[in-house]
Write an enzyme that holds these catalytic residues in place. Structure first.
Site, PDB file in Angstrom:
ATOM      1  N   SER A   1      44.378  47.580  32.445  1.00  0.00           N
ATOM      2  CA  SER A   1      45.589  47.393  33.254  1.00  0.00           C
ATOM      3  C   SER A   1      46.853  47.775  32.500  1.00  0.00           C
ATOM      4  O   SER A   1      47.123  47.239  31.425  1.00  0.00           O
ATOM      5  CB  SER A   1      45.726  45.924  33.677  1.00  0.00           C
ATOM      6  OG  SER A   1      44.763  45.617  34.634  1.00  0.00           O
TER       7      SER A   1
ATOM      8  N   HIS B   1      46.118  51.142  37.668  1.00  0.00           N
ATOM      9  CA  HIS B   1      45.002  51.979  37.216  1.00  0.00           C
ATOM     10  C   HIS B   1      45.114  53.352  37.895  1.00  0.00           C
ATOM     11  O   HIS B   1      44.859  53.480  39.094  1.00  0.00           O
ATOM     12  CB  HIS B   1      43.662  51.336  37.576  1.00  0.00           C
ATOM     13  CG  HIS B   1      43.393  50.050  36.835  1.00  0.00           C
ATOM     14  ND1 HIS B   1      42.584  49.993  35.722  1.00  0.00           N
ATOM     15  CD2 HIS B   1      43.836  48.798  37.041  1.00  0.00           C
ATOM     16  CE1 HIS B   1      42.545  48.749  35.270  1.00  0.00           C
ATOM     17  NE2 HIS B   1      43.290  47.993  36.064  1.00  0.00           N
TER      18      HIS B   1
ATOM     19  N   HIS C   1      36.532  47.533  39.007  1.00  0.00           N
ATOM     20  CA  HIS C   1      36.105  46.200  38.553  1.00  0.00           C
ATOM     21  C   HIS C   1      35.047  45.635  39.494  1.00  0.00           C
ATOM     22  O   HIS C   1      35.138  45.833  40.713  1.00  0.00           O
ATOM     23  CB  HIS C   1      37.283  45.216  38.569  1.00  0.00           C
ATOM     24  CG  HIS C   1      38.431  45.612  37.709  1.00  0.00           C
ATOM     25  ND1 HIS C   1      39.344  46.560  38.114  1.00  0.00           N
ATOM     26  CD2 HIS C   1      38.814  45.203  36.480  1.00  0.00           C
ATOM     27  CE1 HIS C   1      40.240  46.710  37.146  1.00  0.00           C
ATOM     28  NE2 HIS C   1      39.947  45.907  36.155  1.00  0.00           N
TER      29      HIS C   1
ATOM     30  N   TYR D   1      34.940  42.780  40.698  1.00  0.00           N
ATOM     31  CA  TYR D   1      35.535  41.922  41.725  1.00  0.00           C
ATOM     32  C   TYR D   1      36.041  42.719  42.931  1.00  0.00           C
ATOM     33  O   TYR D   1      36.357  42.142  43.962  1.00  0.00           O
ATOM     34  CB  TYR D   1      36.662  41.038  41.155  1.00  0.00           C
ATOM     35  CG  TYR D   1      37.863  41.780  40.605  1.00  0.00           C
ATOM     36  CD1 TYR D   1      38.728  42.492  41.431  1.00  0.00           C
ATOM     37  CD2 TYR D   1      38.139  41.756  39.241  1.00  0.00           C
ATOM     38  CE1 TYR D   1      39.823  43.171  40.923  1.00  0.00           C
ATOM     39  CE2 TYR D   1      39.231  42.429  38.719  1.00  0.00           C
ATOM     40  CZ  TYR D   1      40.069  43.140  39.569  1.00  0.00           C
ATOM     41  OH  TYR D   1      41.135  43.813  39.065  1.00  0.00           O
ATOM     42  N   GLU D   2      36.111  44.051  42.789  1.00  0.00           N
ATOM     43  CA  GLU D   2      36.586  44.841  43.929  1.00  0.00           C
ATOM     44  C   GLU D   2      35.513  44.965  45.010  1.00  0.00           C
ATOM     45  O   GLU D   2      35.819  45.251  46.164  1.00  0.00           O
ATOM     46  CB  GLU D   2      37.020  46.236  43.469  1.00  0.00           C
ATOM     47  CG  GLU D   2      38.226  46.212  42.523  1.00  0.00           C
ATOM     48  CD  GLU D   2      38.531  47.592  41.948  1.00  0.00           C
ATOM     49  OE1 GLU D   2      38.694  48.540  42.729  1.00  0.00           O
ATOM     50  OE2 GLU D   2      38.594  47.709  40.707  1.00  0.00           O
TER      51      GLU D   2
ATOM     52  N   ALA E   1      43.332  44.158  29.541  1.00  0.00           N
ATOM     53  CA  ALA E   1      44.357  43.126  29.452  1.00  0.00           C
ATOM     54  C   ALA E   1      43.636  41.789  29.553  1.00  0.00           C
ATOM     55  O   ALA E   1      42.679  41.656  30.319  1.00  0.00           O
ATOM     56  CB  ALA E   1      45.345  43.280  30.604  1.00  0.00           C
TER      57      ALA E   1
ATOM     58  N   MET F   1      38.652  40.051  33.185  1.00  0.00           N
ATOM     59  CA  MET F   1      37.831  40.335  34.370  1.00  0.00           C
ATOM     60  C   MET F   1      37.087  41.666  34.279  1.00  0.00           C
ATOM     61  O   MET F   1      36.707  42.224  35.311  1.00  0.00           O
ATOM     62  CB  MET F   1      38.724  40.314  35.607  1.00  0.00           C
ATOM     63  CG  MET F   1      39.519  39.020  35.775  1.00  0.00           C
ATOM     64  SD  MET F   1      40.598  39.069  37.210  1.00  0.00           S
ATOM     65  CE  MET F   1      41.605  37.599  36.949  1.00  0.00           C
ATOM     66  N   SER F   2      36.880  42.176  33.065  1.00  0.00           N
ATOM     67  CA  SER F   2      36.231  43.497  32.953  1.00  0.00           C
ATOM     68  C   SER F   2      35.421  43.575  31.666  1.00  0.00           C
ATOM     69  O   SER F   2      34.986  42.559  31.126  1.00  0.00           O
ATOM     70  CB  SER F   2      37.300  44.597  32.957  1.00  0.00           C
ATOM     71  OG  SER F   2      38.078  44.535  31.773  1.00  0.00           O
TER      72      SER F   2
ATOM     73  N   ASN G   1      49.168  37.246  28.264  1.00  0.00           N
ATOM     74  CA  ASN G   1      49.656  35.904  28.632  1.00  0.00           C
ATOM     75  C   ASN G   1      48.799  34.843  27.960  1.00  0.00           C
ATOM     76  O   ASN G   1      47.675  35.116  27.542  1.00  0.00           O
ATOM     77  CB  ASN G   1      49.563  35.717  30.156  1.00  0.00           C
ATOM     78  CG  ASN G   1      48.142  35.925  30.673  1.00  0.00           C
ATOM     79  OD1 ASN G   1      47.688  37.077  30.798  1.00  0.00           O
ATOM     80  ND2 ASN G   1      47.435  34.851  30.927  1.00  0.00           N
TER      81      ASN G   1
ATOM     82  N   HIS H   1      49.324  38.819  38.296  1.00  0.00           N
ATOM     83  CA  HIS H   1      49.026  40.241  38.072  1.00  0.00           C
ATOM     84  C   HIS H   1      50.295  40.980  37.627  1.00  0.00           C
ATOM     85  O   HIS H   1      50.234  41.905  36.822  1.00  0.00           O
ATOM     86  CB  HIS H   1      48.432  40.855  39.346  1.00  0.00           C
ATOM     87  CG  HIS H   1      47.873  42.234  39.151  1.00  0.00           C
ATOM     88  ND1 HIS H   1      46.924  42.526  38.181  1.00  0.00           N
ATOM     89  CD2 HIS H   1      48.121  43.409  39.782  1.00  0.00           C
ATOM     90  CE1 HIS H   1      46.633  43.831  38.225  1.00  0.00           C
ATOM     91  NE2 HIS H   1      47.343  44.379  39.189  1.00  0.00           N
TER      92      HIS H   1
HETATM   93  N1  HPA Z   1      42.741  35.680  32.943  1.00  0.00           N
HETATM   94  C1  HPA Z   1      41.898  36.663  33.328  1.00  0.00           C
HETATM   95  N2  HPA Z   1      42.180  37.939  33.235  1.00  0.00           N
HETATM   96  C2  HPA Z   1      43.372  38.273  32.717  1.00  0.00           C
HETATM   97  C3  HPA Z   1      44.298  37.325  32.288  1.00  0.00           C
HETATM   98  C4  HPA Z   1      43.962  35.943  32.414  1.00  0.00           C
HETATM   99  O1  HPA Z   1      44.732  35.039  32.048  1.00  0.00           O
HETATM  100  N3  HPA Z   1      45.379  37.992  31.839  1.00  0.00           N
HETATM  101  C5  HPA Z   1      45.114  39.316  31.976  1.00  0.00           C
HETATM  102  N4  HPA Z   1      43.900  39.503  32.508  1.00  0.00           N
END
Ligand code: HPA
Length: 260
Positions: free
Chosen positions: A21, A52, A74, A76-77, A104, A199-200, A223, A235
């Site tokens: 990301s 992306h 991903h 989740y898509e 990310a 998530m990847s 974060n 996001h």
């Molecule tokens: N959780 C899951 N996926 C992420 C996060 C998060 O805090 N930050 C960036 N991708």
């Protein structure tokens, strides 16, 4: 027929990098670029998430020839944990031997702040999915000991040192998303020894190891994970904080390919 190999012509990259990301602009560091949109490649998975771009940039980085993928699809898509398999198979068929996965991620450790880079040492698959489910044959019992290649890790550590970039190291846990985690889930991930959540990457590592590719993984911490110091991830934050790490990621990769 391997459509990527056809498009490469005389170019013969041995390493591919998947940019997570908002890391797409890292590809601007690639010299003499040949650009191939994913949509030109039959069966290549096209991401539907903002941040992306969906194209391969082939060219020179720090002295090596590389294929840089701007964005990934991903699980989740679609619910398909093996969504990236056609992409990774095509890369392998086009001569790729090493896959560098970037993403990310949220930090599970207050000491690892947004903007940090983390080298993935190992992973925890907390998704309940596995991209090899449904595949038959003994080759699917893939060992994931040293899934994140120790020699490549050493090379990244040396490259970070040479560039004076702080490089954290830790375990990445895969949470399916697309919702973010709850603070209770984050407390559990802290207890089970993870340092970052995302998530990847994990399904791609499993597929790549199944195909015999070497793997390295890098997380950009965007974060603190949900609930840590009151964090409430979004996001938007992933995209804006990811973009801030582009400079460091470019330098780290260029030095890695320069052989330090
Ligand atoms: N959780 C899951 N996926 C992420 C996060 C998060 O805090 N930050 C960036 N991708």
């Amino acid at each position: 027929m391997n459509h990527l190999k056809l498009r490469l012509g005389r170019r013969a990259p041995k390493t591919a990098i998947i940019l997570g990301s908002s890391l797409g602009p890292v590809a601007a560091a690639v010299g003499d670029p040949l650009i191939i949109p994913y949509t030109d490649l039959p069966d290549f998975p096209v991401p539907r998430v903002s941040g992306h771009a969906g194209r391969i940039v082939v060219g020179r980085l720090g002295g090596a020839e590389v294929a840089v993928l701007q964005g990934r699809a991903h699980p989740y898509e679609s619910g398909n944990a093996a969504v990236m398999r056609p992409a990774i198979e095509m890369l392998k068929g086009a001569g790729i031997e090493t896959l560098i996965l970037t993403n990310a991620a949220g930090s599970l450790k207050p000491a690892i702040r947004a903007g940090s880079l983390m080298l993935i040492t190992d992973h925890i698959n907390y998704s309940g999915m596995n991209p090899l489910i449904g595949q038959h044959g003994d080759e699917n019992f893939v060992s994931l000991t040293d899934a994140y290649d120790p020699a490549l890790r050493k090379r990244f550590i040396a490259a970070a040192r040479a560039e004076d970039i702080a490089l954290e190291q830790g375990v990445y846990v895969w949470f399916s998303g697309p919702s973010f985690e709850t603070p209770a889930e984050i407390r559990m991930f802290q207890m089970i020894g993870a340092a970052a959540v995302g998530m990847s990457t994990v399904p791609e590592t499993i597929i790549a190891r199944r195909l015999g590719l070497k793997v390295a993984g890098l997380s950009v911490i965007t974060n603190l994970a949900a609930g840590i110091e009151g964090a409430n991830p979004s996001h938007e934050e992933t995209k804006s904080e990811g973009a801030k790490a582009v400079g460091h990621m470019k330098r780290l990769l260029a030095r890695y390919f320069a052989g330090t």
